[in-house]
Structure formats: structure tokens, C-alpha cells
Enzyme design. Structure first.
Site, mmCIF file in Angstrom:
data_model
loop_
_atom_site.group_PDB
_atom_site.id
_atom_site.type_symbol
_atom_site.label_atom_id
_atom_site.label_comp_id
_atom_site.label_asym_id
_atom_site.label_seq_id
_atom_site.Cartn_x
_atom_site.Cartn_y
_atom_site.Cartn_z
ATOM 1 N N ASN A 42 29.388 42.070 36.691
ATOM 2 C CA ASN A 42 29.675 42.282 38.114
ATOM 3 C C ASN A 42 29.104 43.646 38.487
ATOM 4 O OD1 ASN A 42 31.751 44.459 38.206
ATOM 5 N ND2 ASN A 42 32.967 43.001 37.011
ATOM 6 N N ARG A 167 32.524 33.233 40.994
ATOM 7 C CA ARG A 167 33.095 32.952 39.668
ATOM 8 C C ARG A 167 33.794 31.594 39.587
ATOM 9 N NH1 ARG A 167 33.864 37.311 36.372
ATOM 10 N NH2 ARG A 167 32.332 38.933 36.786
ATOM 11 N N HIS A 196 35.738 38.155 43.128
ATOM 12 C CA HIS A 196 36.943 37.339 42.926
ATOM 13 C C HIS A 196 37.791 37.448 44.199
ATOM 14 C CE1 HIS A 196 37.316 37.559 38.227
ATOM 15 N NE2 HIS A 196 36.968 36.339 38.576
ATOM 16 N N ASP A 198 40.849 37.957 44.339
ATOM 17 C CA ASP A 198 41.840 39.036 44.197
ATOM 18 C C ASP A 198 41.264 40.432 44.419
ATOM 19 O OD1 ASP A 198 40.629 39.813 41.801
ATOM 20 O OD2 ASP A 198 42.258 39.135 40.519
ATOM 21 N N CYS A 292 44.442 42.216 38.417
ATOM 22 C CA CYS A 292 43.785 41.417 37.363
ATOM 23 C C CYS A 292 44.216 41.788 35.961
ATOM 24 C CB CYS A 292 42.272 41.427 37.480
ATOM 25 S SG CYS A 292 41.515 42.800 38.235
#
Ligand code: ARG
Length: 298
Positions: A42, A167, A196, A198, A292
């Protein structure tokens, strides 16, 4: 059940009309014994290969664990595994769920990055030892799904918010919606820094969500606006550099968040939340923060 991609498809007016869902009360974490930035999957990891301070990472992890315990959430700490530096991000390998009948179930991820695929069986083994019913994708075409990194339950209700694009794939949510009999709101992600869900969407309580709007499409923002009575926004710099939206509110009241997210924290306090600032600086180098680093489990 169904997958919704625009407000025109909604067949309910308010989340409060949807069946209730029990919230998990324990925290699953993976010890950072082997945490490092060893590869780049990432944009946040760029320039940080080999740059993690292990001692500090350990201290930051312990502080997070201690915070959950002080708030009354027991923490289960699994050992890390050598050669799996990202396994510490326990939000990604699975998605737990308790069915309306009270059965504990978990959907195991298909990690996008080959480097992370070997993490999944270790986490699956823990769920197995706990007696969870374990689900895997049956559709062989589904290549990506990264658990609670992208799939976030609406607090207290049978509704799943599913991020896709980097993802996780849209198709993954079709199978989950059908086999678990849950509604899924699909949100397309469009900025690689927010890879993501989140990283740009934090469900605080039944009525309140914290987002970074720039990570979403117009349809996505309309869905969020239609179903959350209170939408708080994190400023771009705090969301992008400090992962302001990767915060976690385990009880509808306390918000655990990366230290220094000044404007976001001011906004949260104004709305009545109790903010707990934590330093997750070593984990930011890998593209992660509070949310996470754990999984809420039943
Ligand atoms: N380095 C990890 C990865 O790229 C970070 C994962 C962070 N997890 C999250 N749920 N945002 O996969």
C-alpha cells in the site's frame, strides 16, 4: 439477502427498522513479535521498508491492549508468526458474525496480497478451537476479501458496510449477503491511500459515523448520508497521514484514535465522545492504526 449500490435500490428507510445484532465483547490481537515493513503493498509503506522500531512497536501495541482491558474488554493475544510481518493487523483475516439464532460464525478472508495469504489459516485455527462455524467462499472467481478491513457491521443491527475496489471485490459481498442472509451496502473506494474501508469510515454508534468523504464516490456518499443521522468528517491531512478514521469506538462512547488528530478529536468531543489518544506511529508506517490492530470477537 441483498447488495445495495445506490440509494435508489434501498428498500428500507432507516437502519433502526433492521433486525438487531449482538455486538462482540472480546478483542483478538496478534502479538507484534515479527511485525516489520518488509514489502510494499500500500502507498503508506513506501519508504518505510526496514524502518520499524520494534521496541516502540511493542510498547504501542501493549498500550492499545491495556486500553481495551481497562475499558472492560478482555484481550486474547495470539503469537505472531515469523515471516508474516502484517499478521499483527488482526482486522483483515476474518469477519465474525453471530446469527439471529445465536450461532457464532466467521467468514475467512482471501487476502489480496500473496504475502499475506498464509496468515489466514493461523487465525482460522483460533476460531476452530473456539467452536465457531467457519465459512469460506465457494465461488472460485472471488479473489479478494480482507475481512473487517473492508467489511464493517453497522453497530447493533443486521447491516454490513462493504468497501471494495482495492483489497476486496464487489462479488465477495454477493456471496456473503446470500449465504449469511444479510443486507450489504457496497461502497466503492477510489483513492489508493484509503485502500480499506476502515481507513476512511469509522462506525461510532448506531447513529454516528466518522468518514473522510474524499475516499468515496458520489453514490457512496449518498448511501452514507441516507442511513446515518450523524456524519462527522475528518479533515484530509488527519485522515491521510494520521489515519483519523482508523479509530475504534468499542462501546458507543470511548473513541480510541491516533494521537494528534486535533480537529477530528475536537469534533468527537463536541459530539459527546470520550477520546483516548494512542500513539500507533510504527503501525502507520505499514498503513494501519488502531482499528486494524484488533478484531472484535464473540
Ligand atoms: N500493511 C498492511 C496491509 O497493507 C496494513 C493493513 C492495515 N489494515 C487495515 N485494516 N487497514 O495489508
Amino acid at each position: 439477502m441483498r447488495l445495495y449500490r445506490s440509494t435508489a435500490e434501498l428498500d428500507f428507510d432507516s437502519v433502526s427498522q433492521l433486525p438487531p445484532r449482538a455486538e462482540p465483547g472480546r478483542v483478538l490481537m496478534v502479538r507484534p513479535d515479527y511485525f516489520e515493513v518488509a514489502y510494499v503493498i500500500n502507498p503508506h509503506m513506501e519508504g518505510h521498508v526496514g524502518a520499524v522500531d520494534r521496541q516502540r512497536a511493542q510498547e504501542q501495541w501493549e498500550a492499545l491492549r491495556g486500553t481495551y482491558e481497562r475499558l472492560g474488554f478482555p484481550v486474547i493475544a495470539l503469537p505472531g508468526v515469523e515471516g508474516l510481518p502484517d499478521m499483527v493487523f488482526a482486522a483483515n483475516q476474518s469477519l465474525p458474525f453471530q446469527s439471529p439464532e445465536g450461532e457464532r460464525r466467521v467468514w475467512m478472508s482471501r487476502m489480496h496480497a500473496p504475502e499475506r495469504r498464509p496468515e489466514v489459516p493461523y487465525i482460522e485455527a483460533w476460531y476452530r478451537s473456539e467452536g465457531y462455524r467457519i465459512d469460506h467462499f465457494l465461488d472460485p472467481e472471488i479473489s479478494d476479501f480482507e475481512g473487517m478491513g473492508d467489511a464493517i457491521w453497522h453497530p447493533g443491527h443486521m447491516l454490513l458496510w462493504g468497501g471494495y475496489g482495492f483489497r476486496s471485490s464487489l462479488r465477495a459481498y454477493e456471496e456473503i449477503a446470500r449465504r449469511w442472509g444479510v443486507r450489504v451496502i457496497a461502497l466503492e473506494l477510489r483513492d489508493p491511500d484509503f485502500y480499506h474501508l476502515d481507513t476512511c469510515f469509522c462506525a461510532l454508534d448506531e447513529r454516528t459515523v466518522l468518514i473522510y468523504p474524499g475516499a468515496f464516490t458520489r453514490e457512496g456518499l449518498a448511501l452514507i448520508g441516507a442511513l446515518w443521522p450523524r456524519v462527522l468528517e475528518a479533515p484530509e491531512s488527519e485522515a491521510r497521514r494520521l489515519f483519523a478514521c482508523n479509530a475504534h469506538c468499542p462501546d458507543g462512547r470511548h473513541v480510541l484514535i491516533q494521537a494528534g488528530c486535533r480537529e477530528t478529536i475536537r469534533c468527537l468531543r463536541t459530539q459527546g465522545f470520550e477520546v483516548i489518544e494512542l500513539d500507533t506511529g510504527e503501525y502507520l508506517k505499514s498503513g494501519g492504526s488502531v482499528f486494524c490492530m484488533k478484531m472484535m470477537v464473540y
